[in-house]
Design a protein around this motif. Structure first.
Motif, PDB file in Angstrom:
ATOM      1  N   GLY B 161       8.363 -12.910   0.559  1.00  0.00           N
ATOM      2  CA  GLY B 161       8.538 -14.075  -0.328  1.00  0.00           C
ATOM      3  C   GLY B 161       8.988 -13.799  -1.914  1.00  0.00           C
ATOM      4  N   GLN B 162       8.912 -12.469  -2.084  1.00  0.00           N
ATOM      5  CA  GLN B 162       9.170 -12.251  -3.484  1.00  0.00           C
ATOM      6  C   GLN B 162      10.370 -12.665  -3.947  1.00  0.00           C
ATOM      7  N   GLU B 163      11.474 -12.580  -3.340  1.00  0.00           N
ATOM      8  CA  GLU B 163      12.703 -12.992  -3.759  1.00  0.00           C
ATOM      9  C   GLU B 163      12.950 -14.463  -3.709  1.00  0.00           C
ATOM     10  N   LYS B 164      12.876 -15.116  -4.571  1.00  0.00           N
ATOM     11  CA  LYS B 164      12.836 -16.620  -4.404  1.00  0.00           C
ATOM     12  C   LYS B 164      14.406 -16.926  -4.282  1.00  0.00           C
TER      13      LYS B 164
END
Lengths: 797, 175, 288
Positions: B161-164
């Protein structure tokens, strides 16, 4: 020790993923944080702090503050100077160390932005905050001292002018062969400079202290959000003159520490001094942005590291020169932090020569001190980074280079070039497991494909095969390192008449779950139910002896002490059981809490029955003291050396410099595991903080010495979306130095992860000519590194 | 002083307060409801998150006077008849807390998240908790606990989920 | 930390609020959702004599249609904006970008009008409203006036609002997918919580594979939100394909004067503006 101490213990509890006993009040909001504590007549203290990095104090006028509504008292530094000694430094690392006076509140000169200059005390926190605005202070600015190398120049302005130098100490270590001779016969010599940015620990609970005086008897109860109630009691007694036996220190529920609460703070001394002066209870709670100035910082080192090796990749020698930023004053263990790293640069590798020098330097910044890992993350970062650089230089796979140099599993115990004796380890096993779970070969193949196609998003793989020394510490070693105290830990066990058990520990947990883990240890040895064990801690009245919690020491020293104490209880109970069962001690079996006579299992006594029989004392063996309670103080025979292999894959957007962690796999060997759930949680949290150093966090000062990253909006603590899901696994090589076979785990994740991430970033960009990115590897820095590398390539074409 | 009436965890309180009094200080210092802690002064950490009229808010960034006439639910009001809320149970069972200082806010934020999205993915949980900082757990067990409370089992997440920007639900909601 | 004391007023109508502002002496702050104001007060960066809480004025909340305009009450919360069906239909860019503002708790309290009136060039919505060619309606003692977004943001944290004026609503021309509009908000920041280093709000109208109109707002590329006018002009008539879009995006930072801070130099911001504009326009152009 009696024979019984070596009895095998049936492990019903140890090894179980028990949900924690601590959680009930934490998940329901019934917690006892220091700021929650109130007593009748409680006053609130607020502190005015220097807005300047360095200045002479010309005048402090607190009289206008006293006129403000709700204000009870206001004090300048001079008002409080009498009766307040210098804050302590317990680790003067060299004989000739420069040890400046450190008043809890500045009197003549402020030496960092945030140095206290005045104190107001009011009926509530709002009135106290308002009154600070009314205090008048005149300063004459003095030159700030900010850069470590500039600070050592002959004409540098001085942080402590009376000391004549900003050089706090020089601490050398040279072992093995002469480094220069080894270097002369090396095929390859690589030298690199790495910089550890300043970090702010950011325990979620801000610091707080409450002092409740009993004026008539001269007794004081001090509650503090501290990791070290026992050490704090001794030190505050020395600083304030309140006799030790009149001072009770309580660490109630403490919301994280990470080293930042391993300290004797000015505010703790001030609260005690003000409560004594007024004869009334006083509370102080820091705001987060105040804490960014006033709670010690971590890291802040410049490392010059040089490695000498053969063409085949065999390490020959290592040379390290450190500059370590002390900040403005030496706090509890400030000078010793880089020295904790001194022994770790050789890490898991064999070599012939090692040379180390650390120079401590004063600056006009917030003092530094322990932050999770404390010295070992710095060392591990430098050696693991330069191992990757050496691998690149020699065109070797970074894992293969490590293989050629690490201590093999059949070589333990192994005395390293730095003089530590590693008791156990298996680097091969942890590495093999990590490589398999990571999918190393597939990722390398993908990386090559992306590199060949010139993909704008590059893939990088970072390796970190770390070990660390923790479990502080054998007292004699601490003596040799000039640390003021010992490294033992205390445990005592009380068998209550109803068969319930109280374990008293000298460790002081603030999130680590000692109540649960110590219950598991005691339950197994005593053969009692887990639920029947209570663990008491963090109060110098109920737990009078202890060395507290830091340096991943609690389990390996304190938990092991619980094990020993429980063994002693069983040994005493055995005497009572033998007497009651009319058998010899040697004829008794003890299993699951029941003594039975060998061959006639119906002749039995439970340990709970023995507890009651001992309480009544109606029929004890002749001459026996009427107790089976026991105490054990354990001085560890060695440090603990957890190790492991961490692998990180990142995707780097070469257009923006953005780094995304795609996968993170770690296999840690922390020896035997008491509670796998707690251990895994410690690893997760450690990883988060190590990754945060690599990517996000930095305490930034401007050229005047103001903290620019002065609030949580500016200092980037990562949130849930900013961190990956971790894959954690273990190998289990029992420690040989304690009866539980356990190793420390609290700092391992932090120590291992920072180089894994940065190695991955550099690995992704190496085909573009990048050989380093300074931390934190913020997008702009990654972008600049790429740009500079491209420019350099073009210049050479 | 301004007169306010606020219902907190089912009990209605009437008090004269200074307009500047923060809701969190009203809860802690006036009502003695210290289950809701204060972790920062810039609306970042989320430790003070409570429910205000059905929505999660950071109680350090609401004035007590703004809560006049409203209902507040804190961590101390979640258990019913001594039975923990499913999130409280899940946080305990999944070891989603260590020091526990962020936990009240984390649970209150997660409760709001699940009310809006009863069956989130791991990435949605991470994004939904972006306003709550934890320094101990690395978030992984928190995510697992929220998924478990949602009845998604203790399912390990499907990614960082690091890439919003790759977050699908937000995009869909916006389109 | 703790705010300094202030007087407090809680008007219940716009007229009453305007009267309160007009009558106020000393420094006055309007409290909307409070998610920017309260941290400022807590850090004692402002010392207002009076805080006017407009949180209980029903007419300031909600979304409605007015012909070819979408009208959003200034006190409509971010959360309400994100979930409003009219906003999603006619101002999808605003819904998408608002989901990037702060965090869920902040979005429950924070409001569109509050964000615009605060006029922080690093916050997301000013550039979005600029890209949407929005108009802002202010109510004052002399009645109401409409200010184009281009004229609203005058400097860092400064707007065209007079001290006795209240921002009451935001009017946005409808931009629907059916009319060929695509949009994207590209936010670049270091952690989920942090402000945009640079943000790009792109509106692109397409017809038969070609771009017929584009409007691009830039976040944090100066003391106010700005439009990437040179890129907008270069995109007209261009194919909605990577190469022509990339060429047009090269001009995205022309005429901007971005600031320098810990996270970014002006030069890096200009670079990001070009890269992110390309990405935002392509994403908008490819939107189904």
């Amino acid at each position: 020790m009696t024979d019984q101490l070596t009895d095998r213990v049936d492990q019903r509890e140890v090894g179980r993923a028990r949900p924690r006993k601590e959680d009930a009040r934490l998940v329901t909001g019934q917690t006892n944080w220091t700021d929650n504590i109130t007593v009748p007549g409680l006053l609130h203290m607020a502190i005015l702090r220097s807005p300047m990095a360095h200045a002479r104090i010309d005048r402090v006028d607190v009289a206008p503050a006293r006129e403000r509504p709700g204000v009870i008292a206001a004090f300048s530094g001079r008002d409080l100077a009498e009766g307040l000694g210098s804050l302590p430094c317990a680790w003067p690392v060299t004989e000739d160390i420069v040890l400046p006076d450190h008043p809890p509140i500045a009197v003549d000169e402020v030496r960092y932005a945030g140095d206290p200059v005045a104190v107001v005390v009011a009926r509530d926190r709002y009135a106290a905050a308002d009154a600070l605005e009314a205090v008048e202070v005149d300063y004459t600015p003095l030159p700030p001292v900010l850069d470590l190398e500039d600070a050592l120049a002959d004409d540098a302005p001085l942080v402590h002018s009376d000391k004549g130098t900003n050089r706090c100490y020089v601490w050398p270590l040279a072992t093995g062969l002469n480094y220069d001779e080894v270097r002369a016969r090396a095929d390859v010599v690589l030298k690199r400079r790495y910089t550890h940015q300043r970090l702010i620990p950011n325990a979620m609970e801000p610091r707080a202290v409450v002092v409740s005086p009993q004026a008539a008897s001269g007794e004081y109860t001090l509650y503090s959000a501290t990791q070290i109630p026992h050490i704090l009691r001794i030190m505050l007694s020395v600083v304030t003159g309140v006799p030790e036996h009149k001072l009770r220190v309580i660490a109630p529920d403490v919301g994280g520490g990470f080293g930042s609460k391993l300290q004797v703070y000015g505010e703790e001394a001030l609260a005690l001094a003000v409560a004594r002066k007024l004869g009334r209870p006083v509370k102080w709670t820091e705001s987060r942005s105040e804490g960014y100035l006033a709670t010690h910082h971590g890291r802040a080192q410049i490392q010059d590291i040089e490695v000498a090796a053969t063409r085949e990749g065999k390490l020959l020698g290592l040379k390290v020169d450190l500059l370590a930023d002390m900040g403005a004053y030496l706090m509890l263990v400030t000078p010793g932090i880089p020295i904790l790293g001194a022994f770790m640069y050789p890490a898991i590798y064999k070599m012939d020569a090692y040379s180390f020098t650390c120079t401590g330097v004063f600056t006009t910044k917030t003092p530094t001190d322990a932050y999770r890992g404390a010295g070992r993350p710095e060392a591990t970062f430098a050696i693991e980074r330069i191992m990757d650089e050496l691998a690149a230089e020699l065109d070797l796979d970074p894992v293969e280079l490590r293989r050629r140099n690490w201590i093999e599993h059949n070589e333990f115990p192994y005395t390293t070039i730095a003089g530590l004796t590693y008791d156990s380890g298996n680097y091969e096993a942890a590495t093999e497991k990590a490589l398999a779970r990571f999918g190393y070969d597939d990722l390398r193949a993908e990386q090559q494909k992306r590199n060949e196609s010139g993909d704008a998003v590059r893939l990088g793989i970072g390796v970190s095969t770390y070990t660390e020394m923790c479990g502080l510490a054998p007292s004699r070693v601490l003596r040799d390192l000039r640390y003021a105290a010992g490294g033992w830990e205390a445990a005592s066990i009380r068998m209550l008449p109803t068969g319930k058990v109280e374990v008293v520990t000298g460790t002081s947990p603030h999130g680590q779950g000692h109540v649960t883990s110590w219950s598991q240890i005691a339950a197994d040895v005593l053969g009692v139910p887990f639920e029947d064990v209570e663990v008491l801690h963090g109060d110098t009245l109920t737990s009078p002896q202890g060395m507290d919690t830091y340096g991943s020491r609690s389990l390996v020293v304190g938990g092991a002490a619980v094990h020993h104490a429980a063994k002693k209880v069983v040994a005493k109970a055995r005497k009572v059981a033998a007497h009651l069962l009319e058998a010899s001690e040697g004829d008794l079996d003890f299993k699951d809490g029941v003594f039975s006579v060998k061959g006639s299992p119906e002749a039995r006594k439970t340990i709970q029955e023995i507890a009651f029989e001992t309480f009544s004392s109606h029929d004890l063996p002749d001459g026996m003291e009427p107790t089976i309670n026991a105490e054990h103080l354990l001085d560890p025979e060695n440090f603990s050396y957890p190790h492991g292999t961490h692998l990180c894959a990142v995707e780097v957007d070469t257009e923006t410099g953005h780094v995304r962690i795609r996968s993170y796999v770690c296999v840690d060997d922390v020896g035997r595991v008491i509670n796998p759930m707690i251990v895994e949680g410690q690893v997760h949290g450690g990883l988060a903080q190590g990754i945060a150093q690599a990517l996000y966090e930095e305490a930034v000062y401007d050229e005047e010495g103001n903290l620019v990253s002065g609030t949580m909006a500016d200092y980037l603590v990562p949130g849930a979306p900013d961190l990956p899901e971790f894959v954690t696994d273990r190998t289990e090589t029992p420690a040989a130095s304690n009866p539980l076979g356990v190793k420390g785990v609290g700092e391992a994740g932090t120590i291992a992860s920072t180089p894994a991430v940065v190695n991955a970033i550099v690995d992704a960009l190496r085909p573009l000519g990048v050989t380093d990115v300074p931390m934190p590897c913020a997008p702009q820095r990654v972008w600049q590194a790429i740009r500079q590398a491209r420019a350099a390539k073009e210049a050479t074409v | 002083m301004t007169r306010i009436s606020v219902k907190v965890d089912g009990t209605t309180y009437e008090d004269d307060v200074e307009p500047r009094l923060l809701l969190v200080h009203y809860l802690r210092d006036r009502l003695g409801l210290t289950g809701t802690p204060v972790g920062c002064d810039t609306t970042n950490c989320g430790a003070c998150t409570v429910d205000l009229d059905g929505e999660s808010v950071k109680s350090c960034t609401v004035l007590a006077v703004q809560a006049d006439g409203c209902a507040v639910t804190t961590i101390q009001g979640l258990a019913t008849d001594g039975d923990w809320h499913p999130l409280q149970k899940a946080f305990h069972e999944q070891h989603a807390l260590q020091c526990g200082f962020c936990t009240p806010g984390m649970i209150m934020a997660a409760r709001d998240l699940l009310e809006e999205n009863p069956h989130p993915t791991a990435d949605e949980v991470r994004l939904g908790l972006e306003g709550n900082l934890c320094r101990c757990t690395g978030y992984q067990n928190i995510v697992n606990a929220v998924l478990a409370a949602a009845g998604n089992g203790s399912a390990h997440g499907t990614g960082s989920g690091q890439e919003k920007g790759q977050e699908t639900s937000v995009k869909e909601a916006a389109v | 930390m703790i705010p300094a004391a202030f007087d407090y007023a809680r008007p219940e109508t716009v007229d009453e609020a305007v009267r309160t502002l007009a009558d106020a002496r000393g420094e006055t702050k309007v409290l909307a959702g409070g998610q920017s104001l309260l941290p400022i007060l807590r850090l004692r960066l402002a010392f207002p004599d009076l805080v006017v809480d407009i949180g209980r004025i029903p007419e300031l909340r909600g979304v409605r249609e007015d012909g070819d305009k979408l009208v959003i009450g200034a006190m409509t919360t971010h959360h309400a904006v994100i979930h409003d069906p009219l906003v999603r239909q006619y101002a999808g860019l605003l819904a998408e970008a608002t989901a990037e503002v702060g965090d869920p708790a902040v979005r429950h309290r924070g409001t569109l009008g509050g964000s615009l009136a605060h006029a922080d060039p690093a916050s997301d919505l000013p550039a979005v409203v600029l890209a949407l060619d929005g108009e802002l309606v202010a109510a004052g003692p002399q009645g109401r006036r409409t200010i184009p977004a281009r004229d609203f943001f005058t400097d860092y944290l400064q707007t065209a609002l007079e001290p006795d004026e209240l921002l009451v609503e935001v009017r946005l021309p409808k931009t629907a997918a059916a009319d060929g509009w695509g949009f994207h908000y590209e936010k670049f920041h270091r952690v989920a919580q942090s402000w945009a280093i640079v943000g790009v709000a792109a509106m692109v109208r397409r017809d038969d594979g070609r771009i017929t109109e584009s409007r691009i707002g830039l976040t944090n590329m100066g003391t106010t939100p700005v439009r990437a006018e040179a890129t907008e002009a270069a995109l007209v008539g261009a194919a909605a394909e990577p190469d022509p879009v990339a060429r047009a995006a090269e001009a995205a930072a022309d005429g901007t004067h971005p600031s320098s801070d810990v996270s970014a130099s002006p030069e890096y911001r200009e670079h990001l503006a070009r890269v992110l504009t390309r990405r935002a326009v392509l994403a908008a152009a490819r939107m189904e």
